[in-house]
Scaffold this active site. Structure first.
Site, PDB file in Angstrom:
ATOM      1  N   GLU A 162       0.823  -1.218   0.000  1.00 52.84           N
ATOM      2  CA  GLU A 162       0.000   0.000   0.000  1.00 52.84           C
ATOM      3  C   GLU A 162       0.854   1.264   0.000  1.00 52.84           C
ATOM      4  O   GLU A 162       0.455   2.284  -0.544  1.00 52.84           O
ATOM      5  CB  GLU A 162      -0.953   0.004   1.207  1.00 52.84           C
ATOM      6  CG  GLU A 162      -2.069  -1.038   1.118  1.00 52.84           C
ATOM      7  CD  GLU A 162      -1.664  -2.400   1.651  1.00 52.84           C
ATOM      8  OE1 GLU A 162      -0.455  -2.610   1.953  1.00 52.84           O
ATOM      9  OE2 GLU A 162      -2.541  -3.270   1.776  1.00 52.84           O
ATOM     10  N   LYS A 172     -17.346  -0.884   5.703  1.00 49.68           N
ATOM     11  CA  LYS A 172     -17.783  -1.868   4.710  1.00 49.68           C
ATOM     12  C   LYS A 172     -19.295  -1.870   4.534  1.00 49.68           C
ATOM     13  O   LYS A 172     -19.802  -1.943   3.406  1.00 49.68           O
ATOM     14  CB  LYS A 172     -17.301  -3.260   5.132  1.00 49.68           C
ATOM     15  CG  LYS A 172     -17.588  -4.324   4.092  1.00 49.68           C
ATOM     16  CD  LYS A 172     -16.933  -5.658   4.465  1.00 49.68           C
ATOM     17  CE  LYS A 172     -17.148  -6.681   3.357  1.00 49.68           C
ATOM     18  NZ  LYS A 172     -16.523  -7.974   3.700  1.00 49.68           N
ATOM     19  N   MET A 202      24.372   8.747   2.637  1.00 47.72           N
ATOM     20  CA  MET A 202      24.212  10.065   3.231  1.00 47.72           C
ATOM     21  C   MET A 202      24.460  10.019   4.737  1.00 47.72           C
ATOM     22  O   MET A 202      25.084  10.915   5.308  1.00 47.72           O
ATOM     23  CB  MET A 202      22.812  10.613   2.937  1.00 47.72           C
ATOM     24  CG  MET A 202      22.604  12.029   3.418  1.00 47.72           C
ATOM     25  SD  MET A 202      23.825  13.166   2.744  1.00 47.72           S
ATOM     26  CE  MET A 202      22.964  13.754   1.296  1.00 47.72           C
ATOM     27  N   PHE A 252     -11.618  -7.082  14.131  1.00 46.14           N
ATOM     28  CA  PHE A 252     -10.554  -7.579  13.274  1.00 46.14           C
ATOM     29  C   PHE A 252     -10.208  -6.543  12.202  1.00 46.14           C
ATOM     30  O   PHE A 252     -11.094  -6.021  11.537  1.00 46.14           O
ATOM     31  CB  PHE A 252     -10.982  -8.898  12.615  1.00 46.14           C
ATOM     32  CG  PHE A 252      -9.945  -9.442  11.667  1.00 46.14           C
ATOM     33  CD1 PHE A 252      -8.684  -9.817  12.134  1.00 46.14           C
ATOM     34  CD2 PHE A 252     -10.212  -9.559  10.324  1.00 46.14           C
ATOM     35  CE1 PHE A 252      -7.723 -10.300  11.263  1.00 46.14           C
ATOM     36  CE2 PHE A 252      -9.253 -10.042   9.440  1.00 46.14           C
ATOM     37  CZ  PHE A 252      -8.008 -10.417   9.916  1.00 46.14           C
ATOM     38  N   GLN A 253      -8.960  -6.256  12.062  1.00 41.15           N
ATOM     39  CA  GLN A 253      -8.446  -5.286  11.089  1.00 41.15           C
ATOM     40  C   GLN A 253      -9.065  -3.911  11.243  1.00 41.15           C
ATOM     41  O   GLN A 253      -9.317  -3.211  10.274  1.00 41.15           O
ATOM     42  CB  GLN A 253      -8.609  -5.809   9.659  1.00 41.15           C
ATOM     43  CG  GLN A 253      -7.731  -7.026   9.425  1.00 41.15           C
ATOM     44  CD  GLN A 253      -7.533  -7.345   7.954  1.00 41.15           C
ATOM     45  OE1 GLN A 253      -8.415  -7.147   7.139  1.00 41.15           O
ATOM     46  NE2 GLN A 253      -6.354  -7.868   7.623  1.00 41.15           N
TER      47      GLN A 253
HETATM   48  C1  TPP Z   1      12.449   5.666   5.519  1.00 39.59           C
HETATM   49  C2  TPP Z   1      13.716   6.332   5.890  1.00 39.59           C
HETATM   50  N1  TPP Z   1      14.509   5.786   6.839  1.00 39.59           N
HETATM   51  C3  TPP Z   1      15.675   6.380   7.156  1.00 39.59           C
HETATM   52  C4  TPP Z   1      16.077   7.528   6.542  1.00 39.59           C
HETATM   53  C5  TPP Z   1      17.398   8.198   6.937  1.00 39.59           C
HETATM   54  N2  TPP Z   1      18.292   8.234   5.777  1.00 39.59           N
HETATM   55  C6  TPP Z   1      18.451   9.330   5.001  1.00 39.59           C
HETATM   56  S1  TPP Z   1      19.463   9.078   3.712  1.00 39.59           S
HETATM   57  C7  TPP Z   1      19.769   7.503   4.189  1.00 39.59           C
HETATM   58  C8  TPP Z   1      20.704   6.635   3.402  1.00 39.59           C
HETATM   59  C9  TPP Z   1      20.113   6.235   2.105  1.00 39.59           C
HETATM   60  O1  TPP Z   1      20.922   5.256   1.548  1.00 39.59           O
HETATM   61  P1  TPP Z   1      20.847   4.955   0.010  1.00 39.59           P
HETATM   62  O2  TPP Z   1      19.461   4.796  -0.427  1.00 39.59           O
HETATM   63  O3  TPP Z   1      21.759   3.834  -0.296  1.00 39.59           O
HETATM   64  O4  TPP Z   1      21.366   6.307  -0.648  1.00 39.59           O
HETATM   65  P2  TPP Z   1      22.848   6.926  -0.680  1.00 39.59           P
HETATM   66  O5  TPP Z   1      22.875   7.986   0.369  1.00 39.59           O
HETATM   67  O6  TPP Z   1      23.810   5.832  -0.418  1.00 39.59           O
HETATM   68  O7  TPP Z   1      22.967   7.492  -2.044  1.00 39.59           O
HETATM   69  C10 TPP Z   1      19.081   7.186   5.352  1.00 39.59           C
HETATM   70  C11 TPP Z   1      19.165   5.904   6.051  1.00 39.59           C
HETATM   71  C12 TPP Z   1      15.197   8.074   5.589  1.00 39.59           C
HETATM   72  N3  TPP Z   1      15.457   9.216   4.960  1.00 39.59           N
HETATM   73  N4  TPP Z   1      14.043   7.450   5.265  1.00 39.59           N
END
Ligand code: TPP
Ligand code: MG
Lengths: 166, 583
Positions: free
Chosen positions: B75, B187, B494, B137-138
């Site tokens: 979803e 529903k 990052m 439920f749900q």
């Molecule tokens: C759902 C979610 N969880 C955690 C984060 C924190 N976060 C920001 S950037 C990042 C790293 C992303 O890694 P990747 O997709 O491999 O991208 P890269 O920075 O390596 O290009 C994280 C964990 C986020 N933005 N969103």
């Protein structure tokens, strides 16, 4: 900027969940509600909330703008600076052994309050008035020993012919 | 007794027999009402995932000739796809989920749309009205859960409310400052019957569109613009929402004002244009940030002075008088004190400004900016190895900036924002406010559905892509030829970068050396895939992918520890901007 108390008179649709939306907005954005009173108006589809909120000009402006964005909020008026009547109701349960009852009754008279219940060693006092009066009666009961206090929060109404017609 | 005959006997007791019988003949189920109302609201595609509480709705959809249903595999994917659909087309995106877990799986997607002001309508199933509040439920209180992340939401308790509520939801979602609206649909309401009245009038007493500030305010802005010696336009998502990109271009060109955009505003101004400064803020260009810090008039249009843009607010544009044009009065003065507030949509206000201003050269100022551009370009060390920046540059050159780009969240997103030079509006689709990893792939699906003939590329990170990788199945099933350019650094890059700079290089839980083989993984979904490890392979691989007209994943194994520069440390002033390359 100075922190001040502001009274917002807010018209909302009378629907389930509206109170949650308003309260949630205050919590989420970190604004403090001093008091909130709500009840329906002359139009059963509409409720009025009287919200007292403390904050500087920035906070009050933000509160007003954010409240305005809630779909079920119909109108907001900051009536703090406008001519209005305000009332709050307080119930005070106070320790009242027979020896001090007379003294308490005198104070009740002075405030044009009422005794609405008499227990063995307690009285319940009801008073309405503006916030100053309510605070005054509460503090004048303190020396006797306050057991319980319930306050409704402020309700307010603009003076003059009709809401919003100024 | 059948439901119908039960109805009839009820009606006979009531009297006006003929009329009621006629009505019951015309009556249709609540589910059917939803479908007809959606059709009449112009919806031709919905993204969703079925379940018990929406069985009647799915039965009605089964018979719809006008509405195509895209079955996402989660979803969250449906919500992001509706979001990508909406951002790229300007239309309202629709997603559907069942009650309980289906509804809660939408939450991230709804919050994402809320933060970026995207018009989507989410329809969730709910347990029957008399089962609500009993921990059935749900059952999940999805209107309660989504209250702070929707523009508005509704719980329908009467079949007669279905059509008016849908109309309200679309109106609220798409007008003013757009945003997500959720409709929770028990529903039993979807099997009750009512007559469809497409003409039904709706009234939303508390919803008024912002009042346009008027000509006085705009004249004062025009005056300030004419007086300014060093003006800069700071343009955001509001320009795209209002469809004001033409007016923006005309205004900037007429008065020779340089334009910097936010992440959300990217693509509202052609980035190959000499007046373009690219993105500003934390990972913005040096010259955009210098221009903002040195300008004497900052013309802010459809922006919200986000912390990722301003850094330390007290030093942001400290020499400038600030104009703020926005449709949402609550944005004005929220984060930054403003000298010239204007409430209105960007397109209208810009059109007025065009009329009220005369041509201007700003030659000295433009010369200074040109010098900054040559002195502080976006740059990276080219050591012959495969650099993530190089991949993005190649995508940009090959497509001429005319493709749709979606992104995940992380370093790759910032490189895409810096180096992919958009040429057309609404073509850069990225999660700005919420920063949702896993957004790019489902968003690309929504973009491709809305733009079947366009080239759509998800510039992805390896950490993010895995979060909604299941949507590859959706792309294959619906023959959506999206391309995934996976910037694979085997890191949560990052976060690793922040750990390197601010946490002494302690890479706590950011090493993704243990990842699936993305090529094999994609292939198992039926997606063509290849790995690229050398510079010279980049261009041919991209070309082949785009020309194949099928979903393709390219797994670019890039230098692992590359960092995104420039960088303004969070909350810091632009003066503390890190340039990178040891400078
Ligand atoms: C759902 C979610 N969880 C955690 C984060 C924190 N976060 C920001 S950037 C990042 C790293 C992303 O890694 P990747 O997709 O491999 O991208 P890269 O920075 O390596 O290009 C994280 C964990 C986020 N933005 N969103
Ligand atoms: Mg990575």
């Amino acid at each position: 900027m100075k922190n001040n108390k502001h009274t917002l008179s807010v018209l909302v649709e009378n629907r389930p969940g509206v109170l949650t939306r308003v309260a949630g907005l205050f919590a989420r954005r970190g604004y403090n509600i001093d008091s909130l009173a709500v009840g329906r108006t002359e139009d059963p589809a509409v409720s009025r909330m009287t919200i007292v909120v403390e904050g500087d000009d920035y906070v009050i402006e933000q509160v007003t703008k954010q409240l305005n964005k809630l779909v079920e909020v119909i109108d907001i008026s900051n009536i703090t600076q406008k001519e209005h009547v305000e009332r709050e109701l307080i119930l005070i349960k106070v320790k009242a052994e027979p020896s001090v009852r007379g003294e308490i009754m005198q104070i009740v008279d002075i405030f044009r309050a009422r005794v609405v219940d008499i227990g063995k060693d307690t009285l319940i006092i009801e008073a309405t008035g503006d916030i100053g009066k309510i605070n005054a009666i509460e503090s004048s009961m303190k020396p006797f020993g306050i057991i319980e206090v319930v306050r409704t929060g402020k309700v307010a109404m603009l003076r003059g012919p009709k809401y919003g017609s100024e | 007794m059948s439901a119908k005959s039960e109805r009839v006997s009820e009606v006979m007791q009531l009297g006006s027999i003929k009329e009621k019988i006629q009505e019951s003949r015309n009556a249709v189920s609540g589910a059917e009402l939803v479908v007809r109302a959606l059709e009449d609201l112009g919806v031709d595609v919905v993204f969703g995932f079925p379940g018990g509480a929406v069985l009647p709705l799915y039965d009605a959809l089964y018979h719809s000739r006008k509405i195509k249903h895209i079955l996402t595999r989660h979803e969250q994917g449906a919500a992001h796809a509706a979001d990508g659909y909406a951002r790229s087309s300007g239309k309202v995106g629709v997603c559907i989920a069942t009650s309980g877990p289906g509804a809660t799986n939408l939450v991230t997607g709804i919050a994402n749309a809320y933060m970026d002001s995207v018009p989507i309508v989410a329809i969730t199933g709910q347990v029957a009205v008399n089962a609500i509040g009993r921990d059935s439920f749900q059952e999940a209180d999805i209107t309660g859960i989504t209250m702070p992340i929707t523009k508005h939401n509704f719980l329908i308790k009467d079949v007669k409310e279905i059509v008016p509520t849908l109309k309200k939801a679309f109106y609220i979602a798409s007008t003013g400052r757009p945003g997500p609206v959720l409709i929770d649909l028990p529903k039993d309401i979807t099997v009750k019957e009512a007559v469809y009245d497409p003409q039904v009038e709706v009234d939303i007493p508390g919803y008024r569109l912002p009042v346009f500030s008027g000509n006085g305010a705009i004249s004062r802005v025009a005056e300030a613009v004419m007086q300014a010696e060093r003006p800069v336009i700071y343009a955001g998502g509001g320009v795209l929402t209002s469809g004001g990109e033409r007016e923006l271009l005309a205004f900037a060109e007429k008065l020779n004002i340089p334009v910097t955009t936010t992440l959300m505003g990217k693509s509202c101004f052609p980035e190959n244009h000499p007046l373009s400064l690219g993105m500003l803020g934390m990972h913005g260009t040096m010259y955009a940030n210098y221009a903002v810090s040195q300008c004497d008039l900052l013309i802010s249009i459809g922006v919200r002075f986000a912390d990722r843009v301003t850094g330390d607010v007290s030093t942001f544009a400290e020499k400038a008088r600030i104009v703020h044009i926005d449709i949402d009065p609550a944005e004005i003065g929220k984060n930054v004190a403003v000298d010239f507030p204007v409430i209105g949509d960007a397109k209208t206000v810009l059109a007025h400004l065009l009329e009220l201003t005369q041509e201007k050269r700003n030659a000295q100022w433009l010369k200074t900016i040109e010098e900054w551009k040559t002195q502080y370009p976006l740059e990276y060390e080219d050591n012959g190895k495969l650099k993530p920046q190089y991949v993005v540059e190649q995508i940009s050159e090959l497509t001429g900036g005319r493709a749709f780009v979606t992104t995940e969240v992380g370093q790759h997103q910032m490189w895409a924002a810096q180096l992919y030079k958009t040429a057309l509006p609404r073509t850069f689709i990225s999660s700005g406010g919420l920063g949702t990893m896993g957004f790019g792939l489902p968003a690309a699906i929504g973009v491709q559905v809305a733009n079947p003939d366009a080239v759509v590329i998800d510039i992805a990170g390896d950490g993010s892509l895995l979060m909604n990788i299941q949507e590859l199945a959706t792309a294959v099933q619906f023959e959506l030829p999206i391309n995934i350019a996976l910037i694979n650094n085997r890191y949560l890059g990052m976060v690793r970068q922040w750990q390197e700079i601010f946490h002494g290089g302690r890479y706590s839980q950011t090493d993704l050396s243990c990842q699936p083989d993305f090529v094999k993984l994609a292939e198992s979904f039926g997606v063509e895939a290849l790995r690229v490890e050398r510079k010279e392979e980049v261009r041919p691989a991209l070309k082949k992918a785009i020309e194949s007209k099928k979903p393709v994943l390219i797994d670019f194994w890039v230098e692992r520890e590359e960092n995104v520069f420039p960088m303004v440390p969070p909350g810091g002033s632009i003066k503390k901007m890190l340039r990178g390359l040891g400078r």
